[in-house]
Design a protein around this motif. Structure first.
Motif, mmCIF file in Angstrom:
data_model
loop_
_atom_site.group_PDB
_atom_site.id
_atom_site.type_symbol
_atom_site.label_atom_id
_atom_site.label_comp_id
_atom_site.label_asym_id
_atom_site.label_seq_id
_atom_site.Cartn_x
_atom_site.Cartn_y
_atom_site.Cartn_z
ATOM 1 N N GLU A 165 0.839 -1.201 0.000
ATOM 2 C CA GLU A 165 0.000 0.000 0.000
ATOM 3 C C GLU A 165 0.873 1.249 0.000
ATOM 4 N N GLU A 166 1.887 1.232 0.852
ATOM 5 C CA GLU A 166 2.788 2.382 0.958
ATOM 6 C C GLU A 166 3.568 2.576 -0.347
ATOM 7 N N SER A 178 1.061 3.701 -3.209
ATOM 8 C CA SER A 178 0.488 5.045 -3.030
ATOM 9 C C SER A 178 1.554 6.140 -3.139
ATOM 10 N N LYS A 205 2.044 6.690 -6.819
ATOM 11 C CA LYS A 205 0.865 7.408 -7.317
ATOM 12 C C LYS A 205 0.918 8.887 -6.930
ATOM 13 N N HIS A 260 -8.236 10.143 -3.562
ATOM 14 C CA HIS A 260 -8.299 8.813 -2.950
ATOM 15 C C HIS A 260 -8.393 7.729 -4.018
ATOM 16 N N LEU A 289 -4.954 7.267 -5.756
ATOM 17 C CA LEU A 289 -3.955 6.625 -4.894
ATOM 18 C C LEU A 289 -4.212 5.126 -4.715
ATOM 19 N N PHE A 290 -5.492 4.749 -4.585
ATOM 20 C CA PHE A 290 -5.809 3.387 -4.141
ATOM 21 C C PHE A 290 -6.576 2.519 -5.146
ATOM 22 N N ALA A 302 -11.848 2.480 -3.396
ATOM 23 C CA ALA A 302 -11.094 3.688 -3.756
ATOM 24 C C ALA A 302 -12.047 4.756 -4.285
ATOM 25 N N GLY A 341 -6.778 5.065 4.336
ATOM 26 C CA GLY A 341 -6.102 6.011 3.452
ATOM 27 C C GLY A 341 -6.581 7.448 3.590
ATOM 28 N N ARG A 373 -3.369 10.003 4.060
ATOM 29 C CA ARG A 373 -2.624 10.258 2.826
ATOM 30 C C ARG A 373 -3.424 11.091 1.832
ATOM 31 N N SER A 374 -4.704 10.808 1.690
ATOM 32 C CA SER A 374 -5.531 11.581 0.752
ATOM 33 C C SER A 374 -5.714 13.015 1.249
#
Ligand SMILES: Nc1ncnc2c1ncn2[C@@H]1O[C@H](COP(=O)(O)OP(=O)(O)OP(=O)(O)O)[C@@H](O)[C@H]1O
Ligand SMILES: [Mg+2]
Length: 169
Positions: A18-19, A22, A25, A50, A53-54, A61, A116, A119-120
């Protein structure tokens, strides 16, 4: 453990992937005019961030959550009120630095996604700062523990996250 498109069943492995994904991205987003057609501070912009990223990792997402979630002892906005609450936050003013921090803190209380959100929302915050104040936060100067503590306390008092951000302009 969240159901994911990568077929990963180990929590640590999923967090790592995931890290990795993202981060790639987020970099692509900043290099490729992603924000050009998105209005800063809007729900649409946050959903698009979002989603981008996902989208390779989760089916949810870019979609609002439909379950209640909490972190520590804090329960975020009830899923039942989420559509109305996020619209109210979208309408909050964002002209000054104080207003932008208040809006960011309220959006964190909404916590629109199952995962998430941080991060978003940090990318969403930087878009608002760029658009309104021609500034961004230098996140490399922000200590993760201090930021988290400030966010944990922010529903009670937003001063700490305000001061942290101010120091890292
Ligand atoms: N106890 C708390 N009360 C309020 N907000 C919190 C609390 N704990 C964490 N947060 C906020 O939630 C965010 C984490 O949410 P989430 O796990 O959905 O996002 P993430 O992108 O996976 O994580 P991260 O922000 O650590 O990269 C943190 O960045 C912080 O802003
Ligand atoms: Mg998380």
């Amino acid at each position: 453990m969240l159901k994911n498109k990568l077929g990963i069943t180990n929590e640590m492995e999923l967090a790592k992937e995931e890290e990795r994904i993202s981060k790639i991205k987020a970099k692509a987003m900043l290099e490729n005019d992603f924000f050009k057609d998105k209005k800063a501070g809007t729900i649409d912009s946050l959903l698009a961030i979002h989603c981008f990223l996902f989208e390779d990792i989760y089916d949810f997402a870019g979609k609002l959550r439909d379950v209640n979630i909490s972190k520590g002892s804090f329960r975020f906005a009830a899923a039942m009120y989420l559509p109305a609450a996020i619209q109210a936050v979208e309408k909050m003013p964002q002209k000054s630095f104080t207003e932008i921090v208040e809006k960011y803190v309220e959006m964190n209380i909404i916590h629109p996604f199952l995962e998430g959100n941080g991060r978003s929302m940090r990318l969403w915050l930087d878009q608002i700062l760029r658009a309104e104040l021609r500034a961004v936060i230098d996140w490399s100067q922000v200590k993760k523990e201090d930021y988290l503590l400030a966010m944990e306390r922010s529903p009670i008092k937003d001063t700490e996250i305000y001061l942290q951000s101010l120091g890292c302009f």
